[in-house]
Design a protein around this motif. Sequence first.
Motif, mmCIF file in Angstrom:
data_model
loop_
_atom_site.group_PDB
_atom_site.id
_atom_site.type_symbol
_atom_site.label_atom_id
_atom_site.label_comp_id
_atom_site.label_asym_id
_atom_site.label_seq_id
_atom_site.Cartn_x
_atom_site.Cartn_y
_atom_site.Cartn_z
ATOM 1 N N ASP A 5 1.994 -6.603 18.266
ATOM 2 C CA ASP A 5 2.436 -6.272 17.116
ATOM 3 C C ASP A 5 1.886 -7.386 15.809
ATOM 4 O O ASP A 5 1.210 -8.214 16.508
ATOM 5 C CB ASP A 5 3.941 -6.545 16.985
ATOM 6 C CG ASP A 5 4.354 -8.054 17.313
ATOM 7 O OD1 ASP A 5 3.871 -8.840 16.762
ATOM 8 O OD2 ASP A 5 5.230 -8.024 18.517
ATOM 9 N N GLU A 6 1.728 -7.031 14.880
ATOM 10 C CA GLU A 6 1.159 -7.728 13.732
ATOM 11 C C GLU A 6 1.485 -9.346 13.731
ATOM 12 O O GLU A 6 0.737 -10.139 13.609
ATOM 13 C CB GLU A 6 1.520 -7.110 12.288
ATOM 14 C CG GLU A 6 0.632 -7.726 11.094
ATOM 15 C CD GLU A 6 0.881 -7.057 9.862
ATOM 16 O OE1 GLU A 6 0.602 -7.551 8.851
ATOM 17 O OE2 GLU A 6 1.369 -5.702 9.975
ATOM 18 N N GLU A 7 2.876 -9.389 13.845
ATOM 19 C CA GLU A 7 3.090 -10.982 13.638
ATOM 20 C C GLU A 7 2.559 -11.811 14.858
ATOM 21 O O GLU A 7 1.932 -12.920 14.866
ATOM 22 C CB GLU A 7 4.799 -11.243 13.979
ATOM 23 C CG GLU A 7 5.347 -12.499 14.109
ATOM 24 C CD GLU A 7 6.751 -12.467 14.241
ATOM 25 O OE1 GLU A 7 7.482 -13.375 14.824
ATOM 26 O OE2 GLU A 7 7.648 -11.600 13.419
ATOM 27 N N ARG A 8 2.609 -11.272 16.287
ATOM 28 C CA ARG A 8 1.942 -11.771 17.447
ATOM 29 C C ARG A 8 0.582 -11.941 17.226
ATOM 30 O O ARG A 8 -0.040 -12.989 17.530
ATOM 31 C CB ARG A 8 2.095 -10.980 18.596
ATOM 32 C CG ARG A 8 1.656 -11.724 19.887
ATOM 33 C CD ARG A 8 2.117 -11.065 21.047
ATOM 34 N NE ARG A 8 3.427 -11.390 21.604
ATOM 35 C CZ ARG A 8 3.790 -11.497 22.834
ATOM 36 N NH1 ARG A 8 3.310 -10.724 23.719
ATOM 37 N NH2 ARG A 8 4.975 -11.869 23.181
ATOM 38 N N LEU A 10 -1.292 -12.218 14.198
ATOM 39 C CA LEU A 10 -1.507 -13.369 13.383
ATOM 40 C C LEU A 10 -1.130 -14.692 14.016
ATOM 41 O O LEU A 10 -2.071 -15.622 13.905
ATOM 42 C CB LEU A 10 -0.329 -13.377 12.209
ATOM 43 C CG LEU A 10 -0.616 -11.920 11.069
ATOM 44 C CD1 LEU A 10 0.576 -12.043 10.222
ATOM 45 C CD2 LEU A 10 -1.968 -12.214 10.560
ATOM 46 N N LYS A 11 -0.438 -14.971 14.932
ATOM 47 C CA LYS A 11 -0.149 -16.115 15.704
ATOM 48 C C LYS A 11 -1.192 -16.243 16.574
ATOM 49 O O LYS A 11 -1.809 -17.439 16.675
ATOM 50 C CB LYS A 11 0.978 -16.136 16.250
ATOM 51 C CG LYS A 11 1.578 -17.471 16.875
ATOM 52 C CD LYS A 11 1.943 -18.464 16.081
ATOM 53 C CE LYS A 11 1.936 -19.747 16.537
ATOM 54 N NZ LYS A 11 1.904 -20.728 15.661
#
Length: 83
Positions: A5-8, A10-11
């Motif tokens: 997912d996008e959040e992961r 980015l991390k």
Amino acid sequence: MSSVDEERALKIREIVCDILEIEEEDVSDTSLFKEEHDADSLRAIEILAGLEKEFNITIDQSELARMVHLKGVYEVVAESGSK
């Protein structure tokens, strides 16, 4: 095929850039860590360890061969997280 997912994503980008000591805007999903960002095998191990710690997953060291750019790292993390 698994995806992150996008959040992961980015991390993951943040972890990789921190370890490689480069700015996030200087790395693309397909820029090669070794050839374009002067990463060595020790940095690759640091990336693997950082990802394992952050996402509470286990990544086999044989996967390092696929982790040559962000796209490869995203795939390995997605597959490791879906056990």
